[in-house]
Design a protein around this motif. Structure first.
Motif, PDB file in Angstrom:
ATOM      1  N   UNK A   1      -1.584 -39.283 -39.750  1.00  0.00           N
ATOM      2  CA  UNK A   1      -2.907 -38.802 -39.287  1.00  0.00           C
ATOM      3  C   UNK A   1      -3.012 -38.893 -37.852  1.00  0.00           C
ATOM      4  N   UNK A   2      -4.151 -38.471 -37.349  1.00  0.00           N
ATOM      5  CA  UNK A   2      -4.436 -38.340 -35.888  1.00  0.00           C
ATOM      6  C   UNK A   2      -4.891 -39.776 -35.647  1.00  0.00           C
ATOM      7  N   UNK A   3      -4.175 -40.420 -34.588  1.00  0.00           N
ATOM      8  CA  UNK A   3      -4.862 -41.698 -33.940  1.00  0.00           C
ATOM      9  C   UNK A   3      -5.936 -41.414 -33.185  1.00  0.00           C
ATOM     10  N   UNK A   4      -5.839 -40.420 -32.184  1.00  0.00           N
ATOM     11  CA  UNK A   4      -7.211 -40.124 -31.474  1.00  0.00           C
ATOM     12  C   UNK A   4      -8.501 -39.891 -32.504  1.00  0.00           C
ATOM     13  N   UNK A   5      -8.397 -39.125 -33.492  1.00  0.00           N
ATOM     14  CA  UNK A   5      -9.482 -38.966 -34.595  1.00  0.00           C
ATOM     15  C   UNK A   5      -9.915 -40.200 -35.064  1.00  0.00           C
ATOM     16  N   UNK A   6      -8.981 -41.016 -35.421  1.00  0.00           N
ATOM     17  CA  UNK A   6      -9.354 -42.411 -35.839  1.00  0.00           C
ATOM     18  C   UNK A   6     -10.251 -43.183 -34.971  1.00  0.00           C
ATOM     19  N   UNK A   7      -9.663 -43.201 -33.664  1.00  0.00           N
ATOM     20  CA  UNK A   7     -10.345 -44.207 -32.647  1.00  0.00           C
ATOM     21  C   UNK A   7     -11.690 -43.561 -32.139  1.00  0.00           C
ATOM     22  N   UNK A   8     -11.467 -42.315 -31.888  1.00  0.00           N
ATOM     23  CA  UNK A   8     -12.996 -41.636 -31.189  1.00  0.00           C
ATOM     24  C   UNK A   8     -14.009 -41.390 -32.488  1.00  0.00           C
ATOM     25  N   UNK A   9     -13.765 -41.952 -33.485  1.00  0.00           N
ATOM     26  CA  UNK A   9     -14.607 -41.857 -34.764  1.00  0.00           C
ATOM     27  C   UNK A   9     -15.698 -43.237 -34.584  1.00  0.00           C
TER      28      UNK A   9
ATOM     29  N   UNK B   1      -9.781 -43.987 -22.740  1.00  0.00           N
ATOM     30  CA  UNK B   1      -9.176 -42.814 -22.205  1.00  0.00           C
ATOM     31  C   UNK B   1      -7.936 -42.077 -22.809  1.00  0.00           C
ATOM     32  N   UNK B   2      -7.902 -40.985 -22.552  1.00  0.00           N
ATOM     33  CA  UNK B   2      -6.813 -40.366 -23.082  1.00  0.00           C
ATOM     34  C   UNK B   2      -5.314 -40.890 -22.882  1.00  0.00           C
ATOM     35  N   UNK B   3      -5.286 -41.486 -21.723  1.00  0.00           N
ATOM     36  CA  UNK B   3      -3.886 -42.342 -21.322  1.00  0.00           C
ATOM     37  C   UNK B   3      -3.900 -43.748 -22.290  1.00  0.00           C
ATOM     38  N   UNK B   4      -5.252 -44.131 -22.622  1.00  0.00           N
ATOM     39  CA  UNK B   4      -5.274 -45.434 -23.606  1.00  0.00           C
ATOM     40  C   UNK B   4      -4.756 -44.891 -24.826  1.00  0.00           C
ATOM     41  N   UNK B   5      -5.199 -43.804 -25.520  1.00  0.00           N
ATOM     42  CA  UNK B   5      -4.819 -43.503 -26.451  1.00  0.00           C
ATOM     43  C   UNK B   5      -3.410 -43.160 -26.799  1.00  0.00           C
ATOM     44  N   UNK B   6      -2.626 -42.614 -25.758  1.00  0.00           N
ATOM     45  CA  UNK B   6      -1.250 -42.316 -25.617  1.00  0.00           C
ATOM     46  C   UNK B   6      -0.804 -43.739 -25.860  1.00  0.00           C
ATOM     47  N   UNK B   7      -0.984 -44.779 -25.042  1.00  0.00           N
ATOM     48  CA  UNK B   7      -0.375 -45.982 -25.078  1.00  0.00           C
ATOM     49  C   UNK B   7      -0.347 -46.617 -26.665  1.00  0.00           C
ATOM     50  N   UNK B   8      -1.510 -46.443 -27.113  1.00  0.00           N
ATOM     51  CA  UNK B   8      -1.543 -46.720 -28.629  1.00  0.00           C
ATOM     52  C   UNK B   8      -0.770 -46.126 -29.491  1.00  0.00           C
ATOM     53  N   UNK B   9      -0.618 -44.634 -29.429  1.00  0.00           N
ATOM     54  CA  UNK B   9       0.249 -43.966 -30.143  1.00  0.00           C
ATOM     55  C   UNK B   9       1.853 -44.209 -29.940  1.00  0.00           C
ATOM     56  N   UNK B  10       1.828 -44.403 -28.692  1.00  0.00           N
ATOM     57  CA  UNK B  10       3.479 -45.017 -28.318  1.00  0.00           C
ATOM     58  C   UNK B  10       3.855 -46.397 -28.869  1.00  0.00           C
TER      59      UNK B  10
END
Length: 306
Positions: A266-274, A282-291
């Motif tokens: 599922x979407x990491x961004x959706x999970x975090x931003x909820x 930031x978007x860059x932070x979320x990219x680091x978490x996904x990586x």
């Protein structure tokens, strides 16, 4: 018959407590005790579950239960287990179980837990992980994830929340050569129940690490906590797994096994931003978490048995 949500006992052994609505920790304790039964003996350190379960003159435990010093959960479990055996109780008669939060386990309680594993005491240790010291006002623990806002990792113009990564306590425990360890989530209750049942019937030290969301600290509605506990698994930021030591697995060094191996996340961004605690990411932070998630899963899917 294997215990699951349909066959689990109707009897309640943790009820009438003062936990917040939506508390994941109270759900974990309730479900575990229903599996372990009325003869289980529980010990809990300072933390949410002791604060809400031992309110004089009301005791919310139908089992024998006691509060321990903050750092001493596993040590007290050792003492209880020795005392029961001295009375002639057999391991099949009762389970000695500890319930401690992430701070009481991964920080202040890790020395006693490590010692219990080293001695292979016949106890079950369950860590209900809400990813901060929630009972005392939401301070960072070593299991607080990157970017999370707590009172000791604030966010603002010059602060970006928690800057460290969540400690991998499951693999730290497994590195001790423990007979059995597992991860779980209250969002996948059948999996958690099954692992508690399995741990109950194993001799030696057993450890279960269960994700238990906190609506107050995570910043989401009370009626969404079980969904949150599913989302963290579905997006790959928490995995469901088991470790069997050499005696159980028959393999040198033991064996890791994924209980759930999704083909897609599922979407990491959706999970975090909820969640309110991650609003500053930031978007860059979320990219680091996904990586980091992708790198971890690449290793697990290659080296662990699914």
């Amino acid at each position: 018959m294997a215990v699951n949500a349909r066959t689990i006992a109707d009897d309640e052994f943790f009820f009438g407590h003062k936990a917040c609505a939506g508390c994941g920790g109270s759900l974990a304790v309730r479900a575990a005790l229903k599996v372990l039964g009325p003869n289980a003996v529980a010990a809990l350190p300072a933390g949410c579950m002791s604060a809400v379960g031992f309110n004089f003159p009301q005791l919310s435990f139908a089992n024998n239960a006691m509060i321990t010093p903050f750092a001493a959960t596993a040590s007290v479990l050792t003492g209880i287990e020795v005392g029961l055996r001295a009375q002639g109780k057999k391991p099949d008669d009762c389970t000695v179980v500890g319930f401690a939060g992430d701070g009481g386990t991964a920080d202040i309680g890790i020395q006693a837990l490590s010692g219990a594993i080293d001695r292979n005491d016949d106890v079950l240790y369950i860590c209900y992980d809400n990813e901060a010291y929630m009972n005392t006002g939401i301070q960072k623990s070593s299991l607080t994830p990157f970017g999370a806002k707590t009172t000791t990792t604030p966010v603002g113009a010059n602060a970006r929340g928690c800057l460290t990564q969540k400690k991998n306590l499951f693999e730290i425990v497994a590195a001790h050569g423990i007979p059995y360890a597992a991860t779980a989530s209250v969002g996948y209750l059948n999996d958690f129940i099954r692992k508690v049942e399995r741990a109950r019937d194993i001799e030696g030290t057993r450890y279960i690490h269960v994700i238990a969301p906190c609506p107050t600290g995570w910043g989401r509605a009370e009626d969404e906590m079980v969904d949150m506990a599913k989302d963290i698994v579905d997006c790959g930021l928490w995995y469901l797994a088991e470790y069997e030591g050499e005696q159980l697995s028959g393999q040198p060094g033991g064996r890791f096994h994924l209980s759930r191996n999704p083909k897609e996340f599922g979407s990491v961004e959706a999970y975090l931003r909820s969640q309110g605690r991650f609003k500053a990411l930031t978007d860059e932070d979320i990219a680091v978490v996904e990586a980091a998630r992708d790198a971890k899963w690449e290793v697990m899917q290659r080296e662990w048995q699914g």
